[in-house]
Design a protein around this motif. Structure first.
Motif, PDB file in Angstrom:
ATOM      1  N   MET A   1       0.842  -1.178   0.000  1.00 51.40           N
ATOM      2  CA  MET A   1       0.000   0.000   0.000  1.00 51.40           C
ATOM      3  C   MET A   1       0.882   1.234   0.000  1.00 51.40           C
ATOM      4  SD  MET A   1      -3.008   1.016   2.606  1.00 51.40           S
ATOM      5  CE  MET A   1      -2.201   1.817   3.953  1.00 51.40           C
ATOM      6  N   TYR A   2       0.528   2.222  -0.811  1.00 51.26           N
ATOM      7  CA  TYR A   2       1.247   3.479  -0.848  1.00 51.26           C
ATOM      8  C   TYR A   2       0.541   4.472   0.051  1.00 51.26           C
ATOM      9  CZ  TYR A   2       3.564   1.657  -4.971  1.00 51.26           C
ATOM     10  OH  TYR A   2       4.289   0.895  -5.838  1.00 51.26           O
ATOM     11  N   THR A   3       1.292   5.197   0.814  1.00 49.97           N
ATOM     12  CA  THR A   3       0.718   6.204   1.696  1.00 49.97           C
ATOM     13  C   THR A   3       1.362   7.541   1.388  1.00 49.97           C
ATOM     14  OG1 THR A   3       0.478   4.546   3.420  1.00 49.97           O
ATOM     15  CG2 THR A   3       0.328   6.849   4.094  1.00 49.97           C
ATOM     16  N   ILE A   4       0.551   8.515   1.059  1.00 47.10           N
ATOM     17  CA  ILE A   4       1.079   9.861   0.842  1.00 47.10           C
ATOM     18  C   ILE A   4       1.372  10.441   2.211  1.00 47.10           C
ATOM     19  CG2 ILE A   4       0.589  12.165  -0.030  1.00 47.10           C
ATOM     20  CD1 ILE A   4      -1.353  10.828  -2.018  1.00 47.10           C
ATOM     21  N   ILE A   5       2.636  10.843   2.418  1.00 43.57           N
ATOM     22  CA  ILE A   5       2.977  11.338   3.748  1.00 43.57           C
ATOM     23  C   ILE A   5       3.270  12.828   3.797  1.00 43.57           C
ATOM     24  CG2 ILE A   5       3.768   9.119   4.595  1.00 43.57           C
ATOM     25  CD1 ILE A   5       6.628  10.080   4.148  1.00 43.57           C
ATOM     26  N   GLY A   6       3.304  13.495   2.652  1.00 46.64           N
ATOM     27  CA  GLY A   6       3.516  14.922   2.777  1.00 46.64           C
ATOM     28  C   GLY A   6       3.534  15.644   1.455  1.00 46.64           C
ATOM     29  N   LEU A   7       2.734  16.666   1.335  1.00 47.03           N
ATOM     30  CA  LEU A   7       2.761  17.540   0.185  1.00 47.03           C
ATOM     31  C   LEU A   7       3.903  18.510   0.416  1.00 47.03           C
ATOM     32  CD1 LEU A   7       1.189  18.094  -2.377  1.00 47.03           C
ATOM     33  CD2 LEU A   7      -0.260  19.642  -1.071  1.00 47.03           C
ATOM     34  N   GLN A   8       4.790  18.650  -0.569  1.00 47.16           N
ATOM     35  CA  GLN A   8       5.985  19.443  -0.315  1.00 47.16           C
ATOM     36  C   GLN A   8       6.001  20.773  -1.058  1.00 47.16           C
ATOM     37  OE1 GLN A   8       9.174  16.769  -1.190  1.00 47.16           O
ATOM     38  NE2 GLN A   8       8.922  15.659   0.690  1.00 47.16           N
ATOM     39  N   THR A   9       6.271  20.755  -2.345  1.00 48.13           N
ATOM     40  CA  THR A   9       6.416  22.016  -3.067  1.00 48.13           C
ATOM     41  C   THR A   9       5.843  21.888  -4.465  1.00 48.13           C
ATOM     42  OG1 THR A   9       8.565  21.347  -3.920  1.00 48.13           O
ATOM     43  CG2 THR A   9       8.581  22.624  -1.900  1.00 48.13           C
ATOM     44  N   VAL A  16       5.077  18.118  -5.964  1.00 44.01           N
ATOM     45  CA  VAL A  16       5.920  17.026  -5.470  1.00 44.01           C
ATOM     46  C   VAL A  16       5.332  16.517  -4.171  1.00 44.01           C
ATOM     47  CG1 VAL A  16       8.224  16.407  -4.668  1.00 44.01           C
ATOM     48  CG2 VAL A  16       7.952  18.066  -6.522  1.00 44.01           C
ATOM     49  N   PHE A  17       5.209  15.179  -4.047  1.00 47.17           N
ATOM     50  CA  PHE A  17       4.813  14.609  -2.768  1.00 47.17           C
ATOM     51  C   PHE A  17       5.595  13.337  -2.533  1.00 47.17           C
ATOM     52  CE2 PHE A  17       2.173  11.092  -4.146  1.00 47.17           C
ATOM     53  CZ  PHE A  17       1.671  11.493  -5.372  1.00 47.17           C
ATOM     54  N   THR A  18       5.624  12.932  -1.301  1.00 44.51           N
ATOM     55  CA  THR A  18       6.414  11.775  -0.879  1.00 44.51           C
ATOM     56  C   THR A  18       5.473  10.660  -0.471  1.00 44.51           C
ATOM     57  OG1 THR A  18       8.091  13.299  -0.062  1.00 44.51           O
ATOM     58  CG2 THR A  18       8.196  11.036   0.749  1.00 44.51           C
ATOM     59  N   ILE A  19       5.863   9.434  -0.775  1.00 45.40           N
ATOM     60  CA  ILE A  19       5.074   8.286  -0.340  1.00 45.40           C
ATOM     61  C   ILE A  19       5.933   7.388   0.536  1.00 45.40           C
ATOM     62  CG2 ILE A  19       3.576   8.303  -2.360  1.00 45.40           C
ATOM     63  CD1 ILE A  19       5.171   5.855  -3.373  1.00 45.40           C
ATOM     64  N   ALA A  20       5.279   6.604   1.361  1.00 46.96           N
ATOM     65  CA  ALA A  20       5.978   5.617   2.180  1.00 46.96           C
ATOM     66  C   ALA A  20       5.623   4.237   1.654  1.00 46.96           C
ATOM     67  CB  ALA A  20       5.552   5.753   3.640  1.00 46.96           C
ATOM     68  N   VAL A  21       6.618   3.401   1.502  1.00 46.74           N
ATOM     69  CA  VAL A  21       6.414   2.021   1.071  1.00 46.74           C
ATOM     70  C   VAL A  21       7.175   1.105   2.028  1.00 46.74           C
ATOM     71  CG1 VAL A  21       6.095   2.610  -1.374  1.00 46.74           C
ATOM     72  CG2 VAL A  21       8.375   2.083  -0.531  1.00 46.74           C
ATOM     73  N   PRO A  22       6.748  -0.146   2.121  1.00 44.08           N
ATOM     74  CA  PRO A  22       7.487  -1.074   2.979  1.00 44.08           C
ATOM     75  C   PRO A  22       8.941  -1.203   2.516  1.00 44.08           C
ATOM     76  CG  PRO A  22       5.386  -2.012   2.299  1.00 44.08           C
ATOM     77  CD  PRO A  22       5.589  -0.762   1.500  1.00 44.08           C
ATOM     78  N   LYS A  23       9.837  -1.422   3.457  1.00 38.86           N
ATOM     79  CA  LYS A  23      11.264  -1.539   3.142  1.00 38.86           C
ATOM     80  C   LYS A  23      11.522  -2.625   2.119  1.00 38.86           C
ATOM     81  CE  LYS A  23      15.886  -2.020   5.032  1.00 38.86           C
ATOM     82  NZ  LYS A  23      16.380  -2.128   3.680  1.00 38.86           N
ATOM     83  N   GLU A  24      10.795  -3.737   2.218  1.00 44.70           N
ATOM     84  CA  GLU A  24      10.989  -4.844   1.277  1.00 44.70           C
ATOM     85  C   GLU A  24      10.695  -4.393  -0.155  1.00 44.70           C
ATOM     86  OE1 GLU A  24       8.884  -5.051   3.983  1.00 44.70           O
ATOM     87  OE2 GLU A  24      10.307  -6.080   5.295  1.00 44.70           O
ATOM     88  N   LEU A  25       9.649  -3.585  -0.313  1.00 42.53           N
ATOM     89  CA  LEU A  25       9.326  -3.085  -1.647  1.00 42.53           C
ATOM     90  C   LEU A  25      10.397  -2.122  -2.123  1.00 42.53           C
ATOM     91  CD1 LEU A  25       7.547  -2.771  -4.115  1.00 42.53           C
ATOM     92  CD2 LEU A  25       6.160  -1.136  -2.818  1.00 42.53           C
ATOM     93  N   LYS A  26      10.838  -1.229  -1.246  1.00 44.62           N
ATOM     94  CA  LYS A  26      11.895  -0.271  -1.611  1.00 44.62           C
ATOM     95  C   LYS A  26      13.154  -0.998  -2.050  1.00 44.62           C
ATOM     96  CE  LYS A  26      13.935   3.821  -1.666  1.00 44.62           C
ATOM     97  NZ  LYS A  26      14.907   3.769  -2.724  1.00 44.62           N
ATOM     98  N   ASP A  27      13.492  -2.080  -1.360  1.00 36.97           N
ATOM     99  CA  ASP A  27      14.673  -2.867  -1.743  1.00 36.97           C
ATOM    100  C   ASP A  27      14.521  -3.437  -3.149  1.00 36.97           C
ATOM    101  OD1 ASP A  27      15.783  -2.315   0.728  1.00 36.97           O
ATOM    102  OD2 ASP A  27      15.246  -4.264   1.605  1.00 36.97           O
ATOM    103  N   LYS A  28      13.302  -3.889  -3.477  1.00 36.94           N
ATOM    104  CA  LYS A  28      13.055  -4.428  -4.822  1.00 36.94           C
ATOM    105  C   LYS A  28      13.139  -3.323  -5.875  1.00 36.94           C
ATOM    106  CE  LYS A  28      10.111  -8.226  -3.298  1.00 36.94           C
ATOM    107  NZ  LYS A  28       8.743  -8.799  -3.331  1.00 36.94           N
ATOM    108  N   LEU A  29      12.582  -2.156  -5.550  1.00 35.74           N
ATOM    109  CA  LEU A  29      12.651  -1.038  -6.494  1.00 35.74           C
ATOM    110  C   LEU A  29      14.101  -0.635  -6.748  1.00 35.74           C
ATOM    111  CD1 LEU A  29       9.764   1.208  -5.075  1.00 35.74           C
ATOM    112  CD2 LEU A  29       9.664  -0.281  -7.073  1.00 35.74           C
ATOM    113  N   ASP A  30      14.899  -0.644  -5.697  1.00 33.80           N
ATOM    114  CA  ASP A  30      16.303  -0.253  -5.816  1.00 33.80           C
ATOM    115  C   ASP A  30      17.107  -1.206  -6.697  1.00 33.80           C
ATOM    116  OD1 ASP A  30      15.866   1.959  -4.250  1.00 33.80           O
ATOM    117  OD2 ASP A  30      16.673   1.051  -2.416  1.00 33.80           O
TER     118      ASP A  30
END
Length: 64
Positions: A1-9, A16-30
Motif C-alpha cells: 500500500m502506498y501512503t502519501i505522507i507529505g505535500l511538499q512544493t 511534489v509529494f512523498t510516499i511511504a512504502v514497505p522496506k521490502e518493496l523499496k529494496d526491490k525497487l532499488d
C-alpha cells in the motif's frame, strides 16, 4: 500500500509529494535503478484518474 505522507512544493506545473512504502518493496525497487519510478507512478495515477472519470461519467448518465 502506498501512503502519501507529505505535500511538499510546487515546481513549474508539477506538485511534489512523498510516499511511504514497505522496506521490502523499496529494496526491490532499488534493484532496478534504470527505471524512473516517479514516472511509472505518475503514469499509473493518470490512468487511474481517467478510469475514475469515465466511471463517474457513465454513472451520471445512468449507464451503471
Amino acid at each position: 500500500m502506498y501512503t502519501i505522507i507529505g505535500l511538499q512544493t510546487e515546481v513549474s506545473n508539477m506538485v511534489v509529494f512523498t510516499i511511504a512504502v514497505p522496506k521490502e518493496l523499496k529494496d526491490k525497487l532499488d534493484k532496478h535503478p534504470d527505471i524512473n519510478w516517479s514516472e511509472v507512478l505518475k503514469e499509473f495515477f493518470e490512468r487511474k484518474v481517467t478510469e475514475f472519470e469515465k466511471f463517474e461519467e457513465l454513472k451520471s448518465k445512468g449507464v451503471i
